[in-house]
Design a protein around this motif. Structure first.
Motif, PDB file in Angstrom:
ATOM      1  N   GLN A   1       0.844  -1.185   0.000  1.00  0.00           N
ATOM      2  CA  GLN A   1       0.000   0.000   0.000  1.00  0.00           C
ATOM      3  C   GLN A   1       0.886   1.244   0.000  1.00  0.00           C
ATOM      4  OE1 GLN A   1      -3.348   0.280  -0.091  1.00  0.00           O
ATOM      5  NE2 GLN A   1      -3.516  -1.940  -0.303  1.00  0.00           N
ATOM      6  N   PRO A   2       0.759   2.081  -1.006  1.00  0.00           N
ATOM      7  CA  PRO A   2       1.546   3.319  -0.971  1.00  0.00           C
ATOM      8  C   PRO A   2       1.047   4.220   0.147  1.00  0.00           C
ATOM      9  CG  PRO A   2       0.045   3.323  -2.832  1.00  0.00           C
ATOM     10  CD  PRO A   2      -0.071   1.978  -2.190  1.00  0.00           C
ATOM     11  N   PRO A   3       1.928   5.003   0.718  1.00  0.00           N
ATOM     12  CA  PRO A   3       1.493   5.922   1.771  1.00  0.00           C
ATOM     13  C   PRO A   3       0.546   6.976   1.207  1.00  0.00           C
ATOM     14  CG  PRO A   3       3.776   6.329   1.187  1.00  0.00           C
ATOM     15  CD  PRO A   3       3.342   5.115   0.434  1.00  0.00           C
ATOM     16  N   PRO A   4      -0.243   7.581   2.088  1.00  0.00           N
ATOM     17  CA  PRO A   4      -1.137   8.642   1.603  1.00  0.00           C
ATOM     18  C   PRO A   4      -0.323   9.763   0.948  1.00  0.00           C
ATOM     19  CG  PRO A   4      -1.545   8.154   3.921  1.00  0.00           C
ATOM     20  CD  PRO A   4      -0.357   7.363   3.505  1.00  0.00           C
ATOM     21  N   PHE A   5      -0.874  10.329  -0.054  1.00  0.00           N
ATOM     22  CA  PHE A   5      -0.263  11.441  -0.796  1.00  0.00           C
ATOM     23  C   PHE A   5       0.991  11.033  -1.568  1.00  0.00           C
ATOM     24  CE2 PHE A   5      -2.364  13.415   2.910  1.00  0.00           C
ATOM     25  CZ  PHE A   5      -3.389  14.033   2.227  1.00  0.00           C
ATOM     26  N   ALA A   6       1.225   9.736  -1.785  1.00  0.00           N
ATOM     27  CA  ALA A   6       2.385   9.294  -2.558  1.00  0.00           C
ATOM     28  C   ALA A   6       2.261   9.733  -4.014  1.00  0.00           C
ATOM     29  CB  ALA A   6       2.544   7.783  -2.474  1.00  0.00           C
TER      30      ALA A   6
END
Length: 178
Positions: free
Chosen positions: A135-140
């Motif tokens: 899961q990419p971090p938020p705002f990636a």
């Protein structure tokens, strides 16, 4: 610092903070030009042919150059405070060599590990992403959305880059001069 012209610059009637701000801005411009020039050559035809949203790439590159220069100034100040100017120069040269070697090795991954191993690694990563295990971090995706011209991400990225640069150049300017 390397050229030894800071004494000459600080003897001018301008304040040391202003001199260092301009030098830091020069550092950011120099770093940004290495990426801005190829982007201009590659993206100008697309922008002229009816895709003006690609001009956001230039703002993203400028923001990245400002942020990188600000982080570099902060790192230089931290190293100066911890180990002194002479050792900082040596540590910076060693760090630059290690970072350069790491980028070179990463670019040669396919040659070093073989075509089959590199394809299986990338296939495994793609599978993990598709299955939701990565899961990419938020705002990636903020830089990508800014690069294609979305206004809010563009302003956020510009504010971050400019904020880091101004913080480093303004707040640490006097201390760096000392």
């Amino acid at each position: 610092y390397e050229r030894g012209d800071l004494d000459l610059l600080f003897s001018s009637p301008l304040s040391p903070r202003r001199v260092l701000f301009v030098r830091a801005l020069g550092l950011a411009v120099n770093a940004g030009l290495w990426f801005m020039l190829p982007a201009v050559l590659l993206l100008t035809p697309a922008i002229v042919m009816g895709h003006p949203h690609w001009a956001g790439v230039f703002v993203v590159l400028a923001s990245a150059a400002l942020a990188a220069s600000g982080v570099g100034l902060l790192l230089a100040m931290a190293l100066f405070a911890l180990i002194g100017p002479r050792r900082t120069r040596t540590v910076a040269q060693v760090m630059a060599a290690l970072i350069g070697a790491a980028f070179f090795l990463a670019s040669q991954y396919r040659n070093l590990m073989g075509e089959k191993a590199s394809e299986s690694l990338f296939a495994r990563i793609a599978l993990d992403v598709r299955d939701g295990r990565i899961q990419p971090p938020p705002f990636a995706d903020l830089p990508l959305r800014a690069a294609v011209g979305q206004p809010i991400p563009l302003l956020i990225l510009l504010a971050i880059g400019l904020g880091v640069f101004l913080f480093a150049a303004r707040v640490l300017g006097r201390r760096f001069a000392d």
